[in-house]
Design a protein around this motif. Structure first.
Motif, PDB file in Angstrom:
ATOM      1  N   UNK A  16       0.830  -1.207   0.000  1.00 23.91           N
ATOM      2  CA  UNK A  16       0.000   0.000   0.000  1.00 23.91           C
ATOM      3  C   UNK A  16       0.864   1.256   0.000  1.00 23.91           C
ATOM      4  N   UNK A  17       1.957   1.254   0.757  1.00 24.56           N
ATOM      5  CA  UNK A  17       2.817   2.428   0.780  1.00 24.56           C
ATOM      6  C   UNK A  17       3.536   2.624  -0.552  1.00 24.56           C
ATOM      7  N   UNK A  18       3.930   1.541  -1.204  1.00 24.29           N
ATOM      8  CA  UNK A  18       4.578   1.660  -2.514  1.00 24.29           C
ATOM      9  C   UNK A  18       3.604   2.189  -3.560  1.00 24.29           C
ATOM     10  N   UNK A  19       2.365   1.719  -3.538  1.00 24.65           N
ATOM     11  CA  UNK A  19       1.359   2.223  -4.474  1.00 24.65           C
ATOM     12  C   UNK A  19       1.127   3.710  -4.245  1.00 24.65           C
ATOM     13  N   UNK A  20       1.061   4.132  -2.992  1.00 27.15           N
ATOM     14  CA  UNK A  20       0.866   5.543  -2.676  1.00 27.15           C
ATOM     15  C   UNK A  20       2.025   6.388  -3.201  1.00 27.15           C
ATOM     16  N   UNK A  21       3.260   5.936  -2.964  1.00 28.13           N
ATOM     17  CA  UNK A  21       4.420   6.705  -3.408  1.00 28.13           C
ATOM     18  C   UNK A  21       4.504   6.778  -4.928  1.00 28.13           C
ATOM     19  N   UNK A  22       4.189   5.690  -5.612  1.00 27.53           N
ATOM     20  CA  UNK A  22       4.227   5.691  -7.070  1.00 27.53           C
ATOM     21  C   UNK A  22       3.175   6.637  -7.618  1.00 27.53           C
ATOM     22  N   UNK A  23       1.981   6.595  -7.065  1.00 25.81           N
ATOM     23  CA  UNK A  23       0.921   7.477  -7.565  1.00 25.81           C
ATOM     24  C   UNK A  23       1.202   8.936  -7.251  1.00 25.81           C
ATOM     25  N   UNK A  24       1.849   9.225  -6.130  1.00 28.79           N
ATOM     26  CA  UNK A  24       2.089  10.609  -5.743  1.00 28.79           C
ATOM     27  C   UNK A  24       3.283  11.224  -6.468  1.00 28.79           C
ATOM     28  N   UNK A  25       4.374  10.472  -6.631  1.00 28.26           N
ATOM     29  CA  UNK A  25       5.600  11.075  -7.143  1.00 28.26           C
ATOM     30  C   UNK A  25       5.979  10.655  -8.553  1.00 28.26           C
ATOM     31  N   UNK A  26       5.596   9.493  -9.010  1.00 34.94           N
ATOM     32  CA  UNK A  26       6.057   9.008 -10.304  1.00 34.94           C
ATOM     33  C   UNK A  26       4.978   9.130 -11.355  1.00 34.94           C
ATOM     34  N   UNK A  27       3.801   8.607 -11.081  1.00 38.00           N
ATOM     35  CA  UNK A  27       2.729   8.603 -12.067  1.00 38.00           C
ATOM     36  C   UNK A  27       2.008   9.934 -12.011  1.00 38.00           C
ATOM     37  N   UNK A  28       2.098  10.691 -13.090  1.00 34.50           N
ATOM     38  CA  UNK A  28       1.435  11.994 -13.164  1.00 34.50           C
ATOM     39  C   UNK A  28       0.193  11.864 -14.044  1.00 34.50           C
ATOM     40  N   UNK A  29      -0.978  12.186 -13.526  1.00 35.14           N
ATOM     41  CA  UNK A  29      -2.179  12.108 -14.358  1.00 35.14           C
ATOM     42  C   UNK A  29      -2.165  13.192 -15.433  1.00 35.14           C
ATOM     43  N   UNK A  30      -2.864  12.918 -16.508  1.00 31.52           N
ATOM     44  CA  UNK A  30      -2.939  13.890 -17.582  1.00 31.52           C
ATOM     45  C   UNK A  30      -3.710  15.113 -17.112  1.00 31.52           C
ATOM     46  N   UNK A  31      -3.233  16.259 -17.529  1.00 31.22           N
ATOM     47  CA  UNK A  31      -3.898  17.506 -17.164  1.00 31.22           C
ATOM     48  C   UNK A  31      -5.205  17.635 -17.936  1.00 31.22           C
ATOM     49  N   UNK A  32      -6.218  18.155 -17.269  1.00 31.96           N
ATOM     50  CA  UNK A  32      -7.495  18.381 -17.924  1.00 31.96           C
ATOM     51  C   UNK A  32      -7.398  19.610 -18.820  1.00 31.96           C
ATOM     52  N   UNK A  33      -8.248  19.661 -19.794  1.00 34.72           N
ATOM     53  CA  UNK A  33      -8.211  20.797 -20.707  1.00 34.72           C
ATOM     54  C   UNK A  33      -8.646  22.066 -19.979  1.00 34.72           C
TER      55      UNK A  33
END
Length: 46
Positions: A16-33
């Motif tokens: 769970x902590x690894x998923x949180x860190x990956x989503x927060x610092x590595x995986x960047x969601x696409x910006x909305x228009x």
């Protein structure tokens, strides 16, 4: 049995902590228009 339960809980906590860190610092969601948000032009929304 108790050691097995502890190992499972540790694995779940680390996962769970690894998923949180990956989503927060590595995986960047696409910006909305910018069509729905207020931009730098004077649209009167602020």
């Amino acid at each position: 049995m108790n050691e097995l339960l502890q190992n499972i809980l540790v694995f779940l906590a680390i996962s769970a902590s690894m998923v949180y860190l990956v989503r927060k610092f590595i995986w960047k969601p696409k910006k909305k228009s910018a069509s729905g948000s207020c931009g730098t032009d004077d649209c009167g929304c602020h």
